[in-house]
Design a protein around this motif. Structure first.
Motif, PDB file in Angstrom:
ATOM      1  N   ALA A 174     102.912  32.423 -19.301  1.00  0.00           N
ATOM      2  CA  ALA A 174     102.811  32.814 -20.567  1.00  0.00           C
ATOM      3  C   ALA A 174     104.275  33.212 -20.891  1.00  0.00           C
ATOM      4  O   ALA A 174     104.689  34.093 -20.099  1.00  0.00           O
ATOM      5  CB  ALA A 174     101.848  34.220 -20.668  1.00  0.00           C
TER       6      ALA A 174
ATOM      7  N   ALA B 239     100.182  40.199 -24.004  1.00  0.00           N
ATOM      8  CA  ALA B 239     100.273  38.828 -23.300  1.00  0.00           C
ATOM      9  C   ALA B 239      99.942  39.175 -21.690  1.00  0.00           C
ATOM     10  O   ALA B 239      99.338  38.084 -21.297  1.00  0.00           O
ATOM     11  CB  ALA B 239     101.642  38.295 -23.393  1.00  0.00           C
TER      12      ALA B 239
ATOM     13  N   ALA C  30      96.976  37.383 -20.050  1.00  0.00           N
ATOM     14  CA  ALA C  30      97.246  36.224 -19.539  1.00  0.00           C
ATOM     15  C   ALA C  30      97.242  36.212 -17.807  1.00  0.00           C
ATOM     16  O   ALA C  30      96.760  35.185 -17.276  1.00  0.00           O
ATOM     17  CB  ALA C  30      98.716  35.746 -19.989  1.00  0.00           C
TER      18      ALA C  30
END
Length: 276
Positions: free
Chosen positions: A88, A123, A127
């Protein structure tokens, strides 16, 4: 297999409609990754089309990097489309304009922090569990030399990027034993959609040679140069790099910015040494 190969890997990249994100999406795909190219700008479709035209695998996904619902949806989309998640790259960011310190509003602060700092946190949060299912991988966040010290950006932007640097340190410690690495890139002045107004203004008055004059290479960066560092951090080549904030800035962060006059004086002294 090359240490820089991403064959069989899946990557999410935010801010992929232009600049560093677009360059990274293309480079990751060339290295073999399947890429979910994300951006709130519909131009992200062109990034995916470019990758497909080059024989790579990519889907475009329109999202707001600072929205938790959108980040969760992007992670789910990557897994649904490609079967796994390994990388990511939380790259999306905004400057919030270039106001002076006391002209910066609370609303500007809130917007900049939401995208630039909360976005990378989201994120990592969403992720990392999927990356753990793939036996580990890499999370990369775009910070900035502006996050290292004063003089490289407006106040809200600079503070948000300093937060990103601390965030990756916290995240890497929170992911002990998972084989999920978290690092940050600190770009110097780079020609992207975000910096376009500055580049346009300088070029309009015929002073393009001033761009990047405060770093030892005396030039601005290109998105592909930042993407190359992102590829390194995403790949097995950086398997022992974790919790770091790595400047890619032409050497700017080796010193505080200095004036043109100081640089000229230094050059004159060097020239005098050569004459001796």
């Amino acid at each position: 297999m090359s240490m820089f190969s991403l064959a069989g890997k899946t990557a999410i990249i935010t801010g992929a409609a232009s600049g560093i994100g677009r360059a990274s999406a293309i480079l990751f795909a060339q290295a073999g990754a399947s890429v979910l190219a994300c951006d709130r700008d519909a131009a992200v479709e062109k990034t995916a089309e470019t990758i497909a035209a080059g024989g790579g695998k990519a889907h475009a996904f329109t999202m707001d990097a600072g929205s938790e619902a959108d980040v969760k949806a992007a992670v789910a989309e990557a897994v649904a489309a490609f079967g796994r998640l390994d990388i990511a790259f939380a790259n999306a960011g905004i400057t919030g304009g270039l106001p002076e310190f006391f002209e910066t509003t609370a609303e500007t602060w809130a917007d900049v922090l939401r995208v630039n700092l909360i976005g990378p946190f989201l994120a990592i949060k969403h992720a990392a569990p999927e990356i753990m299912k793939s036996s580990g991988g890499s999370i990369i966040c775009t910070a900035s030399v502006a996050g290292l010290r004063y003089g490289a950006g407006p106040v809200a932007y600079s503070a948000s990027k300093a937060g990103v640097i601390n965030l990756v340190q916290n995240a890497c410690q929170s992911l002990v034993g998972t084989n999920v690495r978290v690092n940050a890139i600190c770009p110097g002045l780079t020609e992207t959609g975000m910096t376009k107004p500055l580049y346009d203004q300088v070029r309009a008055v015929g002073k393009e040679d001033r761009i990047g004059q405060l770093n030892p290479l005396q030039r601005g960066g290109e998105p592909e140069e930042i993407a190359a560092m992102a590829l390194f951090l995403a790949s097995p080549a950086s398997s022992y790099v974790n919790g770091q904030a790595i400047p890619v800035d032409g050497g700017l962060s080796t010193s505080h910015p200095v004036s043109t006059a100081t640089q000229k004086a230094t050059k004159m002294a060097l020239d005098a040494l050569k004459d001796d």
